[in-house]
Write an enzyme that holds these catalytic residues in place. Sequence first.
Site, PDB file in Angstrom:
ATOM      1  N   SER A 160       0.847  -1.192   0.000  1.00  0.00           N
ATOM      2  CA  SER A 160       0.000   0.000   0.000  1.00  0.00           C
ATOM      3  C   SER A 160       0.881   1.241   0.000  1.00  0.00           C
ATOM      4  O   SER A 160       1.988   1.223   0.559  1.00  0.00           O
ATOM      5  CB  SER A 160      -0.908   0.022   1.239  1.00  0.00           C
ATOM      6  OG  SER A 160      -1.581   1.266   1.354  1.00  0.00           O
ATOM      7  N   TYR A 166      -1.567   0.353   9.971  1.00  0.00           N
ATOM      8  CA  TYR A 166      -1.771  -0.406   8.732  1.00  0.00           C
ATOM      9  C   TYR A 166      -0.629  -0.093   7.766  1.00  0.00           C
ATOM     10  O   TYR A 166      -0.052  -0.991   7.143  1.00  0.00           O
ATOM     11  CB  TYR A 166      -3.113  -0.037   8.118  1.00  0.00           C
ATOM     12  CG  TYR A 166      -3.356  -0.606   6.740  1.00  0.00           C
ATOM     13  CD1 TYR A 166      -3.717  -1.938   6.569  1.00  0.00           C
ATOM     14  CD2 TYR A 166      -3.242   0.196   5.604  1.00  0.00           C
ATOM     15  CE1 TYR A 166      -3.939  -2.461   5.297  1.00  0.00           C
ATOM     16  CE2 TYR A 166      -3.467  -0.313   4.339  1.00  0.00           C
ATOM     17  CZ  TYR A 166      -3.825  -1.646   4.192  1.00  0.00           C
ATOM     18  OH  TYR A 166      -4.044  -2.151   2.929  1.00  0.00           O
TER      19      TYR A 166
END
Length: 264
Positions: free
Chosen positions: A155, A168
């Site tokens: 990501s 995250y």
Amino acid sequence: MSDSTATAPQSGRRFEGQVALVTGSSRGIGLGIASRLNAEGATVILTARNPEPLAEAVAQFPAGAALGIAGKSDDPAHRAEVFDTIAEKFGRLDVLVTNVGINPVYGPLIDLDLDAARKILDVNVLGTLAWIQGAVHHEGLNFRDNRGRVVSISSVAGERPSPGISFYGISKAAVSHLTKSLAVELGPDIRVNAVAPAVVKTNFATALYEGKEEEVASTYPVRRLGTPEDVAAAVAYLASADADWITAQVLTADGGVVTAGGTA
């Protein structure tokens, strides 16, 4: 198929006769990737936690083109079942896409629940490593002999701080580094790469754009958010022979938002 189904170019059958495993693939990015690989000739194995959505996803594929195996990604018994089933039914594995990722918390790091943090690391980082270890070590899959390819989903949140989803992002930064480290270890037989998307229009990312999609997209040079098809195309490239000289790379698929100064 659903809206997440990607269509390969008419001449593209880059995975004819190959077997691909895509984890976390009952919907969203994972289903888009599985659909793209199948459209290019691969037999695909899909995994997900819940049996019902997984069965619905498998039903979208041509008969015999897809197999679903339900279970928790961080459960060693589930991973063993997946690998044993692939070995028994197909006798090979060519492509592994590690797509499972969770983010059960939102807020500042200073207030982060540490049990939630451990769960994120277990699933996003150690789970990714465990899937790759299992594919490489399982004697019935011949992953190394088949010059296997691994593509993990990272990501852009792992590339720069992203308020609210910082841990995250930390876990995805670890996935990116894991990708590079494994590529060095496993070459020349196995190539290992990753794709790092920005906001993709899926249920997982709804909180990042719902009710403000136009505003969020305005920060992207391409003026739109990503789709599962966008990520699937990048994964298919990295997993194909077209990328045979590419390993240890994290391909940023973000519509230019990071370069333009934005975040995930």
